[in-house]
Design a protein around this motif. Sequence first.
Motif, PDB file in Angstrom:
ATOM      1  N   TYR A 509      31.034  86.070  72.052  1.00 53.11           N
ATOM      2  CA  TYR A 509      29.571  86.064  71.979  1.00 53.11           C
ATOM      3  C   TYR A 509      29.044  84.645  72.156  1.00 53.11           C
ATOM      4  N   ASN A 510      27.801  84.567  72.602  1.00 50.25           N
ATOM      5  CA  ASN A 510      27.121  83.279  72.716  1.00 50.25           C
ATOM      6  C   ASN A 510      26.489  82.901  71.377  1.00 50.25           C
ATOM      7  N   PHE A 511      26.787  81.723  70.873  1.00 51.31           N
ATOM      8  CA  PHE A 511      26.177  81.191  69.663  1.00 51.31           C
ATOM      9  C   PHE A 511      25.435  79.909  70.039  1.00 51.31           C
ATOM     10  N   LEU A 512      24.112  79.937  69.913  1.00 53.02           N
ATOM     11  CA  LEU A 512      23.285  78.829  70.376  1.00 53.02           C
ATOM     12  C   LEU A 512      23.375  77.618  69.458  1.00 53.02           C
ATOM     13  N   VAL A 518      13.811  75.838  72.062  1.00 53.24           N
ATOM     14  CA  VAL A 518      12.566  75.068  72.195  1.00 53.24           C
ATOM     15  C   VAL A 518      12.714  73.947  73.208  1.00 53.24           C
ATOM     16  N   SER A 519      13.840  73.256  73.164  1.00 51.48           N
ATOM     17  CA  SER A 519      14.012  72.059  74.007  1.00 51.48           C
ATOM     18  C   SER A 519      14.521  72.374  75.407  1.00 51.48           C
ATOM     19  N   ALA A 520      15.390  73.382  75.530  1.00 54.14           N
ATOM     20  CA  ALA A 520      15.987  73.680  76.843  1.00 54.14           C
ATOM     21  C   ALA A 520      16.316  75.163  76.955  1.00 54.14           C
ATOM     22  N   GLU A 529      13.518  86.097  78.467  1.00 59.69           N
ATOM     23  CA  GLU A 529      12.907  86.749  77.306  1.00 59.69           C
ATOM     24  C   GLU A 529      12.089  85.765  76.485  1.00 59.69           C
ATOM     25  N   TRP A 530      12.577  84.531  76.364  1.00 52.69           N
ATOM     26  CA  TRP A 530      11.845  83.503  75.606  1.00 52.69           C
ATOM     27  C   TRP A 530      10.514  83.185  76.279  1.00 52.69           C
ATOM     28  N   ARG A 531      10.524  83.041  77.619  1.00 50.38           N
ATOM     29  CA  ARG A 531       9.281  82.750  78.323  1.00 50.38           C
ATOM     30  C   ARG A 531       8.298  83.911  78.233  1.00 50.38           C
ATOM     31  N   ALA A 532       8.816  85.135  78.201  1.00 50.13           N
ATOM     32  CA  ALA A 532       7.940  86.312  78.173  1.00 50.13           C
ATOM     33  C   ALA A 532       7.344  86.562  76.796  1.00 50.13           C
TER      34      ALA A 532
END
Length: 554
Positions: A509-512, A518-520, A529-532
């Motif tokens: 899995y991806n773990f941010l 916020v920054s990138a 999804e973040w932009r929407a």
Amino acid sequence: MSVTTTADLQAAAKRFSLFAAVLLLTLLSIALGLTESAEWFWPLLVLLPLLAMGSWDLVQPSHSLMRNYPLLAHFRWLFEALRPYLRQYIVEDDHSGTPYSHDDRALIYARAKGQEDRQPFGTELDAYSSAFEWMTHSIAPKPVVKEPFHIKVGGHDCKKPYEAAILNISAMSFGSLGPNAIEALNWGAKLGGFYHDTGEGGISRYHRIHGGDIVYELGTGYFGARNPNGSFSPERFAEQAQNDQVRMIEIKLSQGAKPGHGGILPGAKVSAEISNARGVAMGIDCVSPSRHSAFSTPAGMMEFIAQLRELSGGKPIGFKLCIGHPTEVFALIKAMLKTGIKPDFIVVDGKEGGTGAAPAELSDHLGTPLREGLILMRNALVGAGLRNEIRLAASGKVVSGFSMAVNLAMGADWCNAARAFMFSLGCVQSMRCHTNRCPTGVTTNDPILQRGLDVALKARRVAGFQHNTVEALAELVAAAGLDHPQDLMPRHIWHRLNPIEVRTLDRIYNFLEPGVLVSAPDMTPYADEWRAADADSFIPRMDVGPQREAEGAA
């Protein structure tokens, strides 16, 4: 013109054999009773009802099987009724049963009763099967911590933070569970020092008898805190929330069993006690809408959280949801950043949760399973730089110390369990929760069936299951060379993908990383999804992903 063959006659004889035998025995019994002795009439007590049943089978229009196989067809319905029990107790092996296997249930029963839960002769699991998981251990393990693990819940705006146990009772409403079950759960929570979530059905007198810690769940019906028209009542909420027994408040957005779906408790089931707990009219259908009326936007929800925090006297306020559209999760995160208002905790409910009866399509195919939902919420909080301020809990099929360890390794601070605590009350997985005929008295308001649930005994078992499961978690943590369950990381859990390939969870899995959303955001899998996502609307501000082509275009 059809011709009746010998084979046809033989088939008909088989179909009607039982009915014909009953008819002949009835005639013989009558004849012998008239000519020999009146005692021959006694068999008619059985034969005449069977004859009447078979005769009705021949003429009734509803069931083709009974018209063609009078009396014999009833054996089908008999075995259909027995099938769940035969499968559970005879046919199934120890690991394949659903929704909970025999071994899962046996472990919960043993720990609830304080019985031996050790396993001889090695594991029965296939360590080379796909989806097998294990936890790594240390060459230098730590001493096992005996004190219960607690997590402080309450952010900067919380005046009355709460020390939550690492395993608690998940939301189950009074009405869905019977009075004895609610009382035993809360008493068990009091004995064990953990909390009892009320579910959306309000706080009943059975929650208050023994004074166990309560998390007051506020659902779409605002039960216990509503006006006569079903809208939210600040005054009634304050009366409930300021009670010292209420330690936190949880806004229910959705639940794993039926996300995005409301519910109706039929008026016939709305007793005087349920009416009092929920604040609804007795004998009238009690409706839980599918969405909240107190807010309509993510930012509005944050304002609602601030209002509840003030009305409760500064207690921790959080919300529970089964993860759905990722854009809505990010909309909530953006609303937190925009308004500066943050919940104190979030509970992620997996779609595998199942205490609420629901349409099959919703139970089987709607909502995100706990693992993926928990990781998404964890990434949303971490990626926005909010994780240190907001606690995260996991709810969905928690059975053992290992199932807790996996949730904690993926980012949860604590776990909630519902069905496991139902098993500790004596549930036998009869699958009759929605019928009011629960044989063990757990999910019924029938006073006769409730009598089977001894409150004092079951309260001790509720506390026993929680204590022994947390103790098992402590042993796992110590074996891994860690001091606290919050030290668990995704790298500690290995998952087998196939017989020759295994990976740790952080390589599946991806773990941010903190703040990256916020920054990138383009560096993450969630960029679109973040932009929407929009803090002022649950509707995405743009389309995400491929769209359907227009139909009927010239």
